[in-house]
Design a protein around this motif. Sequence first.
Motif, PDB file in Angstrom:
ATOM      1  N   UNK A 170       1.935   9.092   8.370  1.00 28.86           N
ATOM      2  CA  UNK A 170       1.946   8.769   6.951  1.00 28.86           C
ATOM      3  C   UNK A 170       0.632   8.078   6.608  1.00 28.86           C
ATOM      4  N   UNK A 171      -0.027   8.522   5.552  1.00 23.89           N
ATOM      5  CA  UNK A 171      -1.299   7.946   5.136  1.00 23.89           C
ATOM      6  C   UNK A 171      -1.137   7.311   3.762  1.00 23.89           C
ATOM      7  N   UNK A 172      -1.463   6.026   3.676  1.00 24.81           N
ATOM      8  CA  UNK A 172      -1.245   5.286   2.430  1.00 24.81           C
ATOM      9  C   UNK A 172      -2.535   4.849   1.741  1.00 24.81           C
ATOM     10  N   UNK A 173      -3.685   5.102   2.341  1.00 21.82           N
ATOM     11  CA  UNK A 173      -4.939   4.542   1.836  1.00 21.82           C
ATOM     12  C   UNK A 173      -5.213   4.893   0.378  1.00 21.82           C
ATOM     13  N   UNK A 174      -4.939   6.131  -0.020  1.00 29.65           N
ATOM     14  CA  UNK A 174      -5.296   6.585  -1.354  1.00 29.65           C
ATOM     15  C   UNK A 174      -4.285   6.176  -2.418  1.00 29.65           C
ATOM     16  N   UNK A 175      -3.105   5.732  -2.003  1.00 31.59           N
ATOM     17  CA  UNK A 175      -2.075   5.379  -2.990  1.00 31.59           C
ATOM     18  C   UNK A 175      -1.488   3.996  -2.729  1.00 31.59           C
ATOM     19  N   UNK A 176      -2.247   3.145  -2.055  1.00 32.80           N
ATOM     20  CA  UNK A 176      -1.735   1.841  -1.651  1.00 32.80           C
ATOM     21  C   UNK A 176      -1.344   0.974  -2.843  1.00 32.80           C
ATOM     22  N   UNK A 177      -2.199   0.905  -3.868  1.00 32.96           N
ATOM     23  CA  UNK A 177      -1.911   0.073  -5.038  1.00 32.96           C
ATOM     24  C   UNK A 177      -0.706   0.600  -5.811  1.00 32.96           C
ATOM     25  N   UNK A 178      -0.624   1.909  -5.923  1.00 31.35           N
ATOM     26  CA  UNK A 178       0.496   2.521  -6.634  1.00 31.35           C
ATOM     27  C   UNK A 178       1.813   2.244  -5.926  1.00 31.35           C
ATOM     28  N   UNK A 179       1.819   2.379  -4.603  1.00 29.69           N
ATOM     29  CA  UNK A 179       3.038   2.142  -3.829  1.00 29.69           C
ATOM     30  C   UNK A 179       3.419   0.667  -3.851  1.00 29.69           C
ATOM     31  N   UNK A 180       2.418  -0.203  -3.826  1.00 31.11           N
ATOM     32  CA  UNK A 180       2.689  -1.635  -3.895  1.00 31.11           C
ATOM     33  C   UNK A 180       3.373  -1.989  -5.207  1.00 31.11           C
ATOM     34  N   UNK A 181       2.884  -1.417  -6.303  1.00 30.36           N
ATOM     35  CA  UNK A 181       3.496  -1.663  -7.617  1.00 30.36           C
ATOM     36  C   UNK A 181       4.918  -1.115  -7.662  1.00 30.36           C
ATOM     37  N   UNK A 182       5.126   0.064  -7.070  1.00 29.60           N
ATOM     38  CA  UNK A 182       6.463   0.651  -7.033  1.00 29.60           C
ATOM     39  C   UNK A 182       7.421  -0.226  -6.232  1.00 29.60           C
ATOM     40  N   UNK A 183       6.951  -0.729  -5.097  1.00 27.62           N
ATOM     41  CA  UNK A 183       7.797  -1.560  -4.244  1.00 27.62           C
ATOM     42  C   UNK A 183       8.157  -2.868  -4.933  1.00 27.62           C
TER      43      UNK A 183
END
Length: 221
Positions: free
Chosen positions: A149-162
């Motif tokens: 799983x690669x999160x580098x390109x969507x880290x901020x988006x996923x953090x906001x979702x979480x």
Amino acid sequence: MLIFDDDTISIRSVQHFLYCQHRWGLLNIDDVWAENAFVTKANIIHKHVHNSDTMRLRAGVKTYYAVPVFNNRVEYNIYGVLDCLEVTTNVGGKIFSIVEYKPTKPRNTDYNYDDMMQVYAQKICVDNIFNTDCNTYIYYADTKSRVKLTFNQCNKELSAQLIALLSRMRAYSKSGTIPPISSSNQCSGCSLKDVCMPYSVIKIHKTTKEQIITMVNEVIE
């Protein structure tokens, strides 16, 4: 150090909430529990992993099992137990890799969204504890293979979702409100199907509505 309070949420419950909010409410608010073949299979796999030796060393890679982690930042305040944490030491330093075990690989995708967010929550814990940017994998027992799983390109988006997700979970928990039923194709494999009975509830609701309409029409006529 993590100080447990009413706002502290387990990473496992994040996955439960994303899988089905109503099921999460039954588990965490009403303390309902039931098992089926799918749950039993997953439990056997995780028990095998968590019962392994605390640490193994193979080809320069240290593998730790059942590793407790947490992130006590206010916006997160989460904790969990990793199935597996691999630590590789090279010239550049230490490389950390999370490996989450799942019994069955999804048919048409490399991973489900709820499992991905579970691993992401684990990652922000490991990154926070060890000040690193760890690798993340899901291992599927049926195919005996890993998916990265690669999160580098969507880290901020996923953090906001979480963060938004955790806020919703806390709101439900504080109010003692179980999220409403929402039937889906996941219902057939849910261990709480007989407790929740989404199709029966929807069918009963529809039948009752039809009965009322019939009675009203009879009165009008």
